[in-house]
Scaffold this motif. Structure first.
Motif, PDB file in Angstrom:
ATOM      1  N   GLU A   1     -10.020 -26.244  -8.390  1.00 34.29           N
ATOM      2  CA  GLU A   1      -9.661 -26.945  -9.631  1.00 34.29           C
ATOM      3  C   GLU A   1      -8.144 -26.935  -9.837  1.00 34.29           C
ATOM      4  O   GLU A   1      -7.632 -27.662 -10.674  1.00 34.29           O
ATOM      5  CB  GLU A   1     -10.343 -26.310 -10.842  1.00 34.29           C
TER       6      GLU A   1
ATOM      7  N   GLN B   1     -32.209 -23.622  -4.019  1.00 30.28           N
ATOM      8  CA  GLN B   1     -32.111 -22.463  -4.909  1.00 30.28           C
ATOM      9  C   GLN B   1     -31.432 -21.294  -4.218  1.00 30.28           C
ATOM     10  O   GLN B   1     -30.737 -20.509  -4.828  1.00 30.28           O
ATOM     11  CB  GLN B   1     -33.517 -21.970  -5.305  1.00 30.28           C
TER      12      GLN B   1
ATOM     13  N   SER C   1     -27.844 -23.127 -11.141  1.00 31.47           N
ATOM     14  CA  SER C   1     -27.686 -23.658 -12.496  1.00 31.47           C
ATOM     15  C   SER C   1     -28.006 -25.150 -12.564  1.00 31.47           C
ATOM     16  O   SER C   1     -27.374 -25.960 -11.887  1.00 31.47           O
ATOM     17  CB  SER C   1     -26.237 -23.422 -12.956  1.00 31.47           C
TER      18      SER C   1
ATOM     19  N   PHE D   1     -17.983 -17.066  -5.077  1.00 32.83           N
ATOM     20  CA  PHE D   1     -19.436 -16.984  -5.195  1.00 32.83           C
ATOM     21  C   PHE D   1     -19.877 -15.519  -5.156  1.00 32.83           C
ATOM     22  O   PHE D   1     -20.609 -15.071  -6.041  1.00 32.83           O
ATOM     23  CB  PHE D   1     -20.108 -17.746  -4.052  1.00 32.83           C
TER      24      PHE D   1
ATOM     25  N   GLU E   1     -22.414 -25.213   1.096  1.00 33.28           N
ATOM     26  CA  GLU E   1     -21.551 -24.492   0.157  1.00 33.28           C
ATOM     27  C   GLU E   1     -22.402 -23.655  -0.786  1.00 33.28           C
ATOM     28  O   GLU E   1     -23.408 -24.119  -1.334  1.00 33.28           O
ATOM     29  CB  GLU E   1     -20.667 -25.457  -0.651  1.00 33.28           C
TER      30      GLU E   1
ATOM     31  N   TYR F   1     -24.121 -19.147 -16.298  1.00 26.84           N
ATOM     32  CA  TYR F   1     -23.982 -20.365 -15.491  1.00 26.84           C
ATOM     33  C   TYR F   1     -25.062 -21.403 -15.827  1.00 26.84           C
ATOM     34  O   TYR F   1     -24.862 -22.593 -15.607  1.00 26.84           O
ATOM     35  CB  TYR F   1     -24.011 -20.043 -13.993  1.00 26.84           C
TER      36      TYR F   1
ATOM     37  N   PHE G   1     -15.583 -24.019 -16.232  1.00 25.25           N
ATOM     38  CA  PHE G   1     -14.306 -24.110 -15.522  1.00 25.25           C
ATOM     39  C   PHE G   1     -13.218 -24.844 -16.298  1.00 25.25           C
ATOM     40  O   PHE G   1     -13.486 -25.690 -17.130  1.00 25.25           O
ATOM     41  CB  PHE G   1     -14.513 -24.819 -14.174  1.00 25.25           C
TER      42      PHE G   1
ATOM     43  N   THR H   1     -10.660 -22.056 -11.047  1.00 30.48           N
ATOM     44  CA  THR H   1     -10.771 -21.630  -9.653  1.00 30.48           C
ATOM     45  C   THR H   1      -9.835 -22.465  -8.766  1.00 30.48           C
ATOM     46  O   THR H   1      -9.373 -23.532  -9.179  1.00 30.48           O
ATOM     47  CB  THR H   1     -12.215 -21.809  -9.164  1.00 30.48           C
TER      48      THR H   1
ATOM     49  N   ASN I   1     -16.501 -20.180  -2.284  1.00 27.84           N
ATOM     50  CA  ASN I   1     -15.326 -19.762  -3.040  1.00 27.84           C
ATOM     51  C   ASN I   1     -15.763 -19.183  -4.383  1.00 27.84           C
ATOM     52  O   ASN I   1     -16.479 -19.847  -5.139  1.00 27.84           O
ATOM     53  CB  ASN I   1     -14.379 -20.945  -3.272  1.00 27.84           C
TER      54      ASN I   1
ATOM     55  N   ALA J   1     -19.830 -13.124  -8.144  1.00 29.99           N
ATOM     56  CA  ALA J   1     -20.818 -13.292  -9.220  1.00 29.99           C
ATOM     57  C   ALA J   1     -22.135 -12.569  -8.907  1.00 29.99           C
ATOM     58  O   ALA J   1     -23.008 -12.472  -9.767  1.00 29.99           O
ATOM     59  CB  ALA J   1     -21.090 -14.774  -9.444  1.00 29.99           C
TER      60      ALA J   1
ATOM     61  N   GLY K   1     -22.693 -21.906  -4.315  1.00 27.51           N
ATOM     62  CA  GLY K   1     -22.132 -21.970  -5.682  1.00 27.51           C
ATOM     63  C   GLY K   1     -20.993 -22.964  -5.804  1.00 27.51           C
ATOM     64  O   GLY K   1     -19.849 -22.582  -6.035  1.00 27.51           O
TER      65      GLY K   1
ATOM     66  N   ILE L   1     -26.040 -24.756  -2.433  1.00 29.15           N
ATOM     67  CA  ILE L   1     -26.868 -23.690  -3.006  1.00 29.15           C
ATOM     68  C   ILE L   1     -26.415 -23.490  -4.445  1.00 29.15           C
ATOM     69  O   ILE L   1     -25.294 -23.038  -4.689  1.00 29.15           O
ATOM     70  CB  ILE L   1     -26.686 -22.358  -2.234  1.00 29.15           C
TER      71      ILE L   1
HETATM   72  N1  SAH Z   1     -17.130 -22.377  -5.998  1.00 30.73           N
HETATM   73  C1  SAH Z   1     -16.848 -22.922  -7.305  1.00 30.73           C
HETATM   74  C2  SAH Z   1     -17.567 -22.182  -8.438  1.00 30.73           C
HETATM   75  C3  SAH Z   1     -17.437 -20.691  -8.512  1.00 30.73           C
HETATM   76  S1  SAH Z   1     -18.334 -19.998  -9.865  1.00 30.73           S
HETATM   77  C4  SAH Z   1     -15.362 -22.990  -7.528  1.00 30.73           C
HETATM   78  O1  SAH Z   1     -14.631 -22.390  -6.755  1.00 30.73           O
HETATM   79  O2  SAH Z   1     -14.942 -23.646  -8.486  1.00 30.73           O
HETATM   80  C5  SAH Z   1     -19.839 -19.441  -9.145  1.00 30.73           C
HETATM   81  C6  SAH Z   1     -20.807 -20.505  -8.733  1.00 30.73           C
HETATM   82  O3  SAH Z   1     -21.945 -19.882  -8.111  1.00 30.73           O
HETATM   83  C7  SAH Z   1     -21.397 -21.355  -9.848  1.00 30.73           C
HETATM   84  O4  SAH Z   1     -21.619 -22.654  -9.351  1.00 30.73           O
HETATM   85  C8  SAH Z   1     -22.709 -20.613 -10.151  1.00 30.73           C
HETATM   86  O5  SAH Z   1     -23.640 -21.398 -10.843  1.00 30.73           O
HETATM   87  C9  SAH Z   1     -23.166 -20.252  -8.768  1.00 30.73           C
HETATM   88  N2  SAH Z   1     -24.056 -19.079  -8.667  1.00 30.73           N
HETATM   89  C10 SAH Z   1     -23.858 -17.867  -9.221  1.00 30.73           C
HETATM   90  N3  SAH Z   1     -24.828 -17.003  -8.827  1.00 30.73           N
HETATM   91  C11 SAH Z   1     -25.626 -17.677  -7.991  1.00 30.73           C
HETATM   92  C12 SAH Z   1     -26.797 -17.349  -7.239  1.00 30.73           C
HETATM   93  N4  SAH Z   1     -27.315 -16.128  -7.277  1.00 30.73           N
HETATM   94  N5  SAH Z   1     -27.349 -18.301  -6.460  1.00 30.73           N
HETATM   95  C13 SAH Z   1     -26.811 -19.541  -6.403  1.00 30.73           C
HETATM   96  N6  SAH Z   1     -25.725 -19.908  -7.089  1.00 30.73           N
HETATM   97  C14 SAH Z   1     -25.138 -19.003  -7.883  1.00 30.73           C
END
Ligand code: SAH
Length: 326
Positions: A48, A132, A110, A149, A77, A31, A37, A45, A147, A152, A79, A107
Motif C-alpha cells: 500500500e 480458506q 475474511s 501474514f 498469496e 479481519y 488498511f 503495509t 506479506n 497474524a 492473506g 488464501i
Molecule cells: N498481505 C496484505 C495483508 C496483510 S494483513 C498486505 O500486505 O497488505 C493479513 C491478511 O491475512 C489479511 O488479508 C487477513 O484477512 C489474512 N488472514 C489472517 N489470518 C488468516 C488465516 N488464518 N488464514 C487466511 N488468511 C488470514
C-alpha cells in the motif's frame, strides 16, 4: 454481541483461554469485519506504500519461474489484504509465460477482504481461485508470497514453563500468571511453513515470506496491538485492534530446511529491495513525474528501504526447491 462479551462469557464458563486462542478470536473478528488498511484504517503495509514493492516481487517470482520453466503452476498469496501486491505483481509479469501458465490461488478467510480482492483483481488475471486454507490448493509447482501474514497467526506464550493465559479479574481481562514472558512460539506458523516448503520441494517452486520479526533464538514478549496507527493494550478492545506477534524466522527456517529440505536465505527487506533494483525502478517512475509525484515516490521507497523505517525490522525469507534458484 461485541467480542469482549463473547470472550468474557467463554472465560466465565470454561476458564482462562491461552494467548493463542485469544489472538485467534481477535484476528477472526478483526479481519472478518473491516478493511483495516491505509491512512483511514489501522495500519499501512508495504504494497500500500508503493507499487514498486509488488513489482519487484513479481520480478523475483518471474525469475524463479523461468528457472524452473514449469508449464502449469500455481501462483499463491497468503492473506492478500486489498489485493494490491497481487495486482502489481500481475501487471509487471503480464507479458510473460508466468502469467499464462499459472492459476492464481488466494488464501483468505475474511469475506470482506475477499470481496475487496475480487474488485481489485477482476481485470488482472483470468483464473483466480480463493481458498480458506493452503491445504486446499491443488498440488503443482508453486510460487508463493506472503506479506504480513505470519505475524497474524496465533502465538503461545510462556512465563517460565507455565503457559500464559487470558483470565478475568472482576470484569477486566488480565494475563495470568503475572510476570515476564520468557518464551513465545507459533506451532501453526511452523506447520504452515513445513507444508509450503514440502510442496515446493516436491513439485518445484519458490516462496517469499516477508514480515517483521527476529532471527535469534530468544525474544520474549512480542505480542502487540495496533489501532489507528498507534500501539494499544492487547487486552483492550479485543477484535477492534490488529493483534500480532513478531515472526520467529529461525523457527520458519528450520521448518523449511530441516523438515522439508528446501533451500532458504533470509535478508533484511531494505537489502532485498535494493538488490532487486528499487532505486532504478524509482528513477524510472520519477522520469516523467511532477515534483510532487517525485517526492511521493522517493519518500515511499525511503520508507520501505531505510534502516530507520521498514528496511531492517522487516525480513525477507526466500525459499526455493533448487539450490541454483537462490
Ligand atoms: N498481505 C496484505 C495483508 C496483510 S494483513 C498486505 O500486505 O497488505 C493479513 C491478511 O491475512 C489479511 O488479508 C487477513 O484477512 C489474512 N488472514 C489472517 N489470518 C488468516 C488465516 N488464518 N488464514 C487466511 N488468511 C488470514
Amino acid at each position: 454481541m461485541p467480542l469482549t462479551e463473547t470472550i468474557i462469557e467463554r472465560i466465565k464458563t470454561s476458564g482462562p483461554i491461552t494467548v493463542a486462542q485469544y489472538m485467534e478470536l481477535c484476528a477472526t473478528h478483526y479481519y472478518g469485519t473491516r478493511d483495516p488498511f491505509g491512512a483511514a484504517g489501522d495500519f499501512t503495509t508495504a504494497p500500500e506504500i508503493s507499487q514498486v514493492f509488488g513489482e519487484l516481487i513479481g520480478a523475483w517470482i518471474q525469475d524463479k519461474w523461468q528457472h524452473l520453466s514449469a508449464s502449469q503452476s500455481i501462483l499463491c498469496e497468503l492473506g492478500p489484504g486489498r489485493g494490491t501486491l497481487m495486482k502489481d505483481l500481475l501487471r509487471v509479469t503480464r507479458h510473460s509465460g508466468l502469467h499464462e501458465c499459472t492459476d492464481v490461488a488466494l488464501i483468505e478467510t475474511s469475506p470482506i477482504l475477499r470481496e475487496l480482492q475480487m474488485r481489485t483483481l477482476k481485470h488482472s488475471h483470468r483464473r483466480i481461485n480463493w481458498y480458506q486454507s493452503f491445504d486446499a490448493v491443488p498440488p503443482a509447482p508453486l510460487f508463493l508470497v506472503a506479506n504480513e501474514f505470519f505475524d497474524a497467526l496465533p502465538v503461545h506464550q510462556y512465563v517460565e514453563d507455565v503457559e500464559r493465559k487470558v483470565a478475568l479479574s472482576g470484569d477486566k481481562l488480565v494475563f495470568t500468571p503475572e510476570g515476564k514472558v520468557t518464551r513465545e512460539s507459533s506451532p501453526l506458523s511452523v506447520q504452515m511453513m513445513t507444508q509450503i516448503a514440502t510442496r515446493i520441494k516436491r513439485y518445484g517452486g519458490a516462496a517469499l515470506i516477508i514480515d517483521y520479526g527476529y532471527i535469534s533464538d530468544t525474544y520474549g514478549d512480542s505480542l502487540q496491538a495496533v489501532e489507528h496507527h498507534k500501539y494499544s493494550n492487547p487486552l483492550e478492545n479485543p477484535g477492534d485492534a490488529d493483534i500480532t506477534a513478531h515472526v520467529d524466522f529461525l523457527a520458519l527456517e528450520r521448518a523449511a530446511k530441516d523438515d522439508a529440505h528446501a533451500y532458504v536465505t533470509i535478508m533484511q527487506q531494505g537489502e532485498f529491495l535494493t538488490m532487486l533494483g528499487a532505486g532504478i525502478r524509482a528513477e524510472q517512475l520519477c522520469r516523467n513525474a511532477s515534483p510532487e509525484q517525485k517526492e511521493r515516490v522517493l519518500s515511499a521507497i525511503e520508507r520501505l528501504v531505510s534502516p530507520q523505517q521498514m528496511g531492517i525490522l522487516f525480513k525477507v525469507m526466500m525459499i526455493t526447491s533448487d539450490k541454483e534458484m537462490m
